[in-house]
Design an enzyme around this catalytic site. Structure first.
Site, PDB file in Angstrom:
ATOM      1  N   PHE A 280     -47.195   6.066  -2.359  1.00 55.20           N
ATOM      2  CA  PHE A 280     -47.169   6.631  -3.826  1.00 55.20           C
ATOM      3  C   PHE A 280     -48.573   6.297  -4.460  1.00 55.20           C
ATOM      4  O   PHE A 280     -48.829   5.065  -4.613  1.00 55.20           O
ATOM      5  CB  PHE A 280     -46.055   6.173  -4.695  1.00 55.20           C
ATOM      6  CG  PHE A 280     -46.040   6.638  -6.103  1.00 55.20           C
ATOM      7  CD1 PHE A 280     -45.478   7.830  -6.711  1.00 55.20           C
ATOM      8  CD2 PHE A 280     -46.404   5.624  -7.039  1.00 55.20           C
ATOM      9  CE1 PHE A 280     -45.832   8.208  -7.934  1.00 55.20           C
ATOM     10  CE2 PHE A 280     -46.648   5.858  -8.431  1.00 55.20           C
ATOM     11  CZ  PHE A 280     -46.091   7.237  -8.966  1.00 55.20           C
ATOM     12  N   ASP A 366     -22.296  31.515   4.031  1.00 49.12           N
ATOM     13  CA  ASP A 366     -22.956  30.615   4.449  1.00 49.12           C
ATOM     14  C   ASP A 366     -24.359  31.003   5.058  1.00 49.12           C
ATOM     15  O   ASP A 366     -24.505  32.292   5.082  1.00 49.12           O
ATOM     16  CB  ASP A 366     -22.355  29.457   5.015  1.00 49.12           C
ATOM     17  CG  ASP A 366     -22.855  28.002   4.917  1.00 49.12           C
ATOM     18  OD1 ASP A 366     -23.807  27.749   5.467  1.00 49.12           O
ATOM     19  OD2 ASP A 366     -22.493  27.323   3.931  1.00 49.12           O
ATOM     20  N   ARG A 443     -34.525  19.795  12.998  1.00 52.50           N
ATOM     21  CA  ARG A 443     -33.564  21.125  13.230  1.00 52.50           C
ATOM     22  C   ARG A 443     -34.321  22.465  13.150  1.00 52.50           C
ATOM     23  O   ARG A 443     -34.391  23.487  12.841  1.00 52.50           O
ATOM     24  CB  ARG A 443     -32.545  21.341  11.752  1.00 52.50           C
ATOM     25  CG  ARG A 443     -31.545  21.938  12.306  1.00 52.50           C
ATOM     26  CD  ARG A 443     -30.758  22.642  10.948  1.00 52.50           C
ATOM     27  NE  ARG A 443     -29.412  23.067  11.108  1.00 52.50           N
ATOM     28  CZ  ARG A 443     -28.822  23.893  10.460  1.00 52.50           C
ATOM     29  NH1 ARG A 443     -29.065  24.293   9.308  1.00 52.50           N
ATOM     30  NH2 ARG A 443     -27.610  24.347  10.710  1.00 52.50           N
ATOM     31  N   TRP A 477     -27.383  25.438  -2.474  1.00 52.62           N
ATOM     32  CA  TRP A 477     -28.796  25.278  -2.266  1.00 52.62           C
ATOM     33  C   TRP A 477     -28.691  24.299  -1.310  1.00 52.62           C
ATOM     34  O   TRP A 477     -28.575  22.996  -1.569  1.00 52.62           O
ATOM     35  CB  TRP A 477     -29.380  25.049  -3.551  1.00 52.62           C
ATOM     36  CG  TRP A 477     -30.956  24.694  -3.471  1.00 52.62           C
ATOM     37  CD1 TRP A 477     -31.487  23.533  -2.778  1.00 52.62           C
ATOM     38  CD2 TRP A 477     -31.857  25.313  -4.257  1.00 52.62           C
ATOM     39  NE1 TRP A 477     -32.678  23.485  -2.901  1.00 52.62           N
ATOM     40  CE2 TRP A 477     -33.276  24.564  -3.833  1.00 52.62           C
ATOM     41  CE3 TRP A 477     -31.978  26.514  -5.061  1.00 52.62           C
ATOM     42  CZ2 TRP A 477     -34.277  24.955  -4.181  1.00 52.62           C
ATOM     43  CZ3 TRP A 477     -33.328  26.815  -5.483  1.00 52.62           C
ATOM     44  CH2 TRP A 477     -34.445  26.128  -5.056  1.00 52.62           C
ATOM     45  N   ASN A 480     -32.204  20.816   4.893  1.00 49.66           N
ATOM     46  CA  ASN A 480     -31.914  20.359   6.242  1.00 49.66           C
ATOM     47  C   ASN A 480     -32.553  19.538   6.891  1.00 49.66           C
ATOM     48  O   ASN A 480     -32.501  19.309   8.025  1.00 49.66           O
ATOM     49  CB  ASN A 480     -31.047  21.315   7.121  1.00 49.66           C
ATOM     50  CG  ASN A 480     -29.898  21.687   6.400  1.00 49.66           C
ATOM     51  OD1 ASN A 480     -28.835  21.014   6.372  1.00 49.66           O
ATOM     52  ND2 ASN A 480     -29.543  23.005   6.291  1.00 49.66           N
ATOM     53  N   SER A 527     -27.728  18.780   1.289  1.00 52.45           N
ATOM     54  CA  SER A 527     -28.797  18.386   1.968  1.00 52.45           C
ATOM     55  C   SER A 527     -27.992  17.973   3.273  1.00 52.45           C
ATOM     56  O   SER A 527     -27.607  16.596   3.495  1.00 52.45           O
ATOM     57  CB  SER A 527     -29.510  17.480   1.565  1.00 52.45           C
ATOM     58  OG  SER A 527     -30.630  16.955   2.455  1.00 52.45           O
ATOM     59  N   GLY A 529     -25.096  18.300   3.996  1.00 52.39           N
ATOM     60  CA  GLY A 529     -23.853  17.548   3.364  1.00 52.39           C
ATOM     61  C   GLY A 529     -24.650  16.713   2.172  1.00 52.39           C
ATOM     62  O   GLY A 529     -25.269  17.164   1.348  1.00 52.39           O
ATOM     63  N   ASP A 534     -27.413  12.932  -5.537  1.00 47.96           N
ATOM     64  CA  ASP A 534     -28.052  11.925  -6.790  1.00 47.96           C
ATOM     65  C   ASP A 534     -27.842  12.566  -8.156  1.00 47.96           C
ATOM     66  O   ASP A 534     -27.582  13.640  -8.134  1.00 47.96           O
ATOM     67  CB  ASP A 534     -29.433  11.565  -6.290  1.00 47.96           C
ATOM     68  CG  ASP A 534     -30.257  12.912  -6.388  1.00 47.96           C
ATOM     69  OD1 ASP A 534     -30.359  13.256  -7.102  1.00 47.96           O
ATOM     70  OD2 ASP A 534     -30.654  13.047  -5.150  1.00 47.96           O
ATOM     71  N   ASP A 548     -21.266  16.553   5.599  1.00 47.22           N
ATOM     72  CA  ASP A 548     -21.150  17.736   6.624  1.00 47.22           C
ATOM     73  C   ASP A 548     -19.853  17.221   7.414  1.00 47.22           C
ATOM     74  O   ASP A 548     -19.342  17.925   8.086  1.00 47.22           O
ATOM     75  CB  ASP A 548     -22.177  17.962   7.549  1.00 47.22           C
ATOM     76  CG  ASP A 548     -23.104  18.971   7.016  1.00 47.22           C
ATOM     77  OD1 ASP A 548     -22.906  19.568   6.034  1.00 47.22           O
ATOM     78  OD2 ASP A 548     -24.158  19.019   7.695  1.00 47.22           O
ATOM     79  N   GLU A 614       1.900  27.805   7.902  1.00 44.69           N
ATOM     80  CA  GLU A 614       0.658  27.082   7.299  1.00 44.69           C
ATOM     81  C   GLU A 614       0.206  27.910   5.973  1.00 44.69           C
ATOM     82  O   GLU A 614      -0.444  27.091   5.044  1.00 44.69           O
ATOM     83  CB  GLU A 614      -0.544  26.989   8.381  1.00 44.69           C
ATOM     84  CG  GLU A 614      -0.261  26.081   9.256  1.00 44.69           C
ATOM     85  CD  GLU A 614      -1.362  26.071  10.561  1.00 44.69           C
ATOM     86  OE1 GLU A 614      -1.549  25.258  11.217  1.00 44.69           O
ATOM     87  OE2 GLU A 614      -1.930  27.447  10.912  1.00 44.69           O
TER      88      GLU A 614
HETATM   89  C1  DGJ Z   1     -26.103  22.053   6.224  1.00 40.96           C
HETATM   90  C2  DGJ Z   1     -24.519  22.217   5.231  1.00 40.96           C
HETATM   91  O1  DGJ Z   1     -24.395  21.064   4.991  1.00 40.96           O
HETATM   92  C3  DGJ Z   1     -23.645  23.011   6.021  1.00 40.96           C
HETATM   93  O2  DGJ Z   1     -22.472  22.842   5.059  1.00 40.96           O
HETATM   94  C4  DGJ Z   1     -24.009  24.176   6.444  1.00 40.96           C
HETATM   95  O3  DGJ Z   1     -24.306  25.049   4.957  1.00 40.96           O
HETATM   96  C5  DGJ Z   1     -25.007  24.359   7.230  1.00 40.96           C
HETATM   97  N1  DGJ Z   1     -26.435  23.315   6.889  1.00 40.96           N
HETATM   98  C6  DGJ Z   1     -25.695  25.653   7.624  1.00 40.96           C
HETATM   99  O4  DGJ Z   1     -26.910  25.629   8.318  1.00 40.96           O
END
Ligand code: DGJ
Length: 735
Positions: A280, A366, A443, A477, A480, A527, A529, A534, A548, A614
């Site tokens: 920074f 998704d 990824r 949004w 990843n 992100s 999961g 934050d 996730d 169920e």
């Molecule tokens: C990561 C997310 O946390 C999941 O729920 C799903 O949306 C995947 N990405 C999709 O690539």
């Protein structure tokens, strides 16, 4: 309430239950005199002691006085270089290359209402809810002005802080560190609690006594991260859920951060929270300014439970900008774990059709609907509908979903690009990468340089087109990967230390645009999961996919840890298929439902594959959620037992603010034979009221609060047990 005593340069912030005080002393140094349970006030600098300490220098202004040293005094915001060797709040490089600043009091001002921070997330508050204090400090030699902002939310017992540094001089200065918060506390015998973990196991509390020196957690991944959270607690060694002194500190920021605590040589402690100093460096040309992210503080003398509930209430009413307000949000079904990338329009409609009759109201499509996105190694960046999978575009699909009585939501990952995409082929220089080096992949994707306006504008225009092409009421949004190769083609070499922060500002700007253009859109952050869970994101995305990991038993831990700072209504939580895809564990539908209901509640499975029994359970579950959502979303949250401690079960409760209604949840661990008898002691009820439990017997509140409610023995592994309590006014005898 803010008490400004100009004559004595004494500044006292009172909230309902706490007092915070600062004083500018004879040398103009702003000292921190007190933060703790509310006291009447007065000049609390009487608590400070002065003595000659070897190797603790005396500032030039103190002349020959050897008992005055910045190294030992409690400071409000400490710049480096002037003889305070503890963690600095501010490190400035002057035009001459020096690293010393001496901040001295200049003025103080009280303003009605809560200050706002341009381009940054911040708590908001009307004049009736909050006041602002601005204290200006100055370094005369550098002509640097440092404005300390305080937002005082009296009813929530919450104090916010932010800092603006202005270069009033004629030379260029560089900020190497600019923390949002410095908190000096007397004594060294504190515990530090941080919330740590990893992907699919986020925010597990970790508690350790402060040892001499500095200990810290943080993130240098470009996001707040799965590994550590920008929320920390300093507490008394004896502090627990219902008793003891504790200080919660939260940074409303979604990028690199550092939470550092120091136990000093003379047994005082300092907590510093802010942007991580790693890589920074912010250049301030003459006249330029820099504003830090906001930090928020809560002090509780009744343990962690009360602290969390104060954060929860403040976040719910003065941070979240939720288009639904207090209205219940739709129960959703998300396609991810049901189909991954393998779907077409008919399959999606089939999923939705299996869900709608059960009371599910929102269908979320998704990943996989755009570009050439048949796996996670292609397509990111190409935000146009894949018409091979979805002929007729989104509109055709949405029309079919809406015909089932459901609304429609969509997943996006705007910050990323695959090398195998039209976007990357057209603009390879838009991805973060260092010249002459191939960027690391995560990824199979690269990170777009969101510090650049033209990159953001391009992505935003594409998103806007898609979102305007159909009736989309929800967006997830996602983001990843961690940032690497952080270098921007748009900035000069000496400004590369700004890229991480400019990236975060770019994300915030995009989200704000989305909010402005689509004011009714519900945005869920994600992100991988909970990699960016934050307070900063919550300002733009009032709910965040918590992890996730959808295993209900693991989620007990993740949601428990998350709840220390963040309210349950912000935690994305879904019922998924069993055996669970992340752990292989089998848990009952009731248990999965009870855990997901302590978050935003929805499903992430092919409900068409459920048996008739169920489906009936799910239908009842959804009905139950809708009936009790006010407790789940706006009630006070009580952690009754910890999933991290050995014990037969984990229990928690949602209690209405007036204490008249409660939903108690309990999930067993792996069970054993011949268990001892146990009773679950409740919290938050009114001891003077009687409660009808599950529509049956009446139980006196005081008995439930002291002796507790007896828990049946034979529940089995990972089973759930729910109690719904309602106060009765009738004078019918209890029991
Ligand atoms: C990561 C997310 O946390 C999941 O729920 C799903 O949306 C995947 N990405 C999709 O690539």
């Amino acid at each position: 309430m803010i008490v400004l005593d100009k004559e004595h340069k004494l500044f006292t912030l009172h909230t309902q239950n706490t007092t915070y005080q600062m004083k500018a002393d004879a040398y103009g140094v702003l000292l921190h005199t007190y933060y703790g349970p509310r006291v009447r006030g007065g000049d609390l600098s009487c608590l400070l002691q002065y003595t000659d300490r070897s190797f603790s220098p005396n500032p030039n202004a103190a002349g020959t006085c050897r008992t005055y040293s910045l190294d030992v005094l409690p400071r409000e915001y400490a710049a480096s270089g002037g003889g305070d060797f503890r963690i600095p709040s501010l490190e400035v490089e002057g035009p001459d290359g020096s690293h010393t600043a001496s901040l001295r009091f200049a003025e103080a001002q009280v303003r009605p209402g809560k200050y706002a921070l341009e381009g940054l997330p911040a708590f908001f508050g009307t004049e009736a809810e909050a006041d602002t204090l601005v204290i200006t400090l100055e370094d005369a030699a550098l002509q640097l002005q440092v404005e300390l902002f305080y937002g005082v939310f009296e009813a929530h017992d919450l104090i916010t802080r932010a800092v603006r540094v202005v270069n009033r001089g004629e030379g260029t200065v560089r900020l190497r560190q600019a923390a949002s918060l410095c908190l000096d506390l007397p004594g060294g015998d504190w515990d530090l609690i941080t919330f740590d973990g990893r992907h699919v196991m986020e925010r597990c509390p970790s508690r350790a006594p402060l040892r001499p020196g500095v200990q810290s957690v943080g993130s240098v991944r470009g996001t707040s991260s799965h590994q550590h959270n920008p929320f920390a607690i300093l507490c008394g060694r004896d502090a627990g859920e219902e008793h003891g002194l504790c200080y919660g500190a939260m940074l409303l920021y979604s990028g690199n951060f550092q939470a550092a605590a120091e136990r000093s040589q003379f047994e005082s402690s300092r907590l510093v929270l802010g942007i991580h100093p790693y890589h920074f460096c912010w250049t301030l040309d003459p006249g330029a300014s820099f504003t830090t992210p906001e930090a928020a503080l809560v002090c509780s003398s009744q343990g962690f439970g009360a602290m969390s509930r104060r954060f929860h209430r403040a976040i719910r009413s003065n941070l979240l900008r939720d288009p639904y307000g207090d209205r219940r949000k739709p129960v959703l079904v998300n396609s991810w774990e049901a189909t991954y990338f393998d779907f077409d329009a008919d399959k999606l409609v089939e999923l939705a059709a299996a869900s709608a009759p059960l009371g599910v109201e929102l269908f979320v499509l998704d990943d996989g609907w755009f570009g050439a996105r048949d796996s996670d190694s292609s397509g990111l960046g190409d935000w146009t509908v894949n018409e091979r999978k979805l002929p007729g575009g989104l509109e055709a699909l949405v029309t079919r979903i809406q015909a089932l009585g459901m609304s429609f939501g969509l997943w996006v990952e705007p910050e990323m690009v695959n090398e195998d995409s039209e976007l990357y082929r057209a603009h390879p220089d838009w991805a973060l990468s260092v010249p002459g080096r191939g960027p690391s992949r995560g990824r199979a994707q690269l990170v777009l340089d969101f510090s650049r306006k033209e990159v953001r504008d391009h992505i935003y225009a594409a998103l806007k087109r898609v979102l305007s092409s159909a009736d989309v009421s929800y967006v997830k949004w996602d983001m990843n990967r961690s940032l690497t190769d952080v270098w921007s083609a748009a900035l000069a070499p000496e400004r590369q230390g700004e890229v991480y922060h400019r990236y975060v500002l770019g994300v915030y700007e995009m989200l704000e645009r989305l909010r402005q253009d689509f004011p009714n859109l519900l945005i869920e952050g994600c992100s991988g999961g909970g990699g960016r869970f934050d307070g900063g994101m919550l300002y733009y995305t009032p709910q965040i996919w918590c992890s996730d990991n959808t295993d209900a038993v693991d989620r007990l831990r993740i949601q428990y840890g998350t709840s220390f700072g963040y309210p349950p209504c912000t935690m994305g939580a879904h019922v998924s298929a069993t055996p669970n895809e992340q752990t292989g564990r089998t848990a009952s539908l009731e248990t999965r439902g009870a855990v997901a209901m302590s978050g935003t509640f929805g499903y992430e499975m092919d409900l068409g594959k459920s048996s008739p029994e169920e489906r009936e359970t799910i239908r009842k579950q959804v009905e139950f959620f809708k009936k009790h959502h006010h407790l789940l979303q706006t009630g006070d949250y009580y952690r009754l037992t910890s999933p991290f401690q050995e014990g037969p079960y984990t229990a928690w409760a949602h209690v209405s603010p007036d204490g008249r209604e409660a939903l108690v949840n309990l999930v067993t661990g792996s069970t054993h034979a011949a268990l001892p008898f146990t009773s679950l002691r409740l919290q938050g009820l009114d001891p003077n009221l009687d409660y009808r439990v599950n529509g049956g017997k009446l139980w006196p509140g005081d008995v439930l609060l002291t002796a507790g409610y007896p828990i049946p023995l034979f529940l089995g592994d990972y089973q759930t047990f729910q109690l719904y309590l309602e106060a009765v006014d009738a004078s019918s005898p209890a029991f």
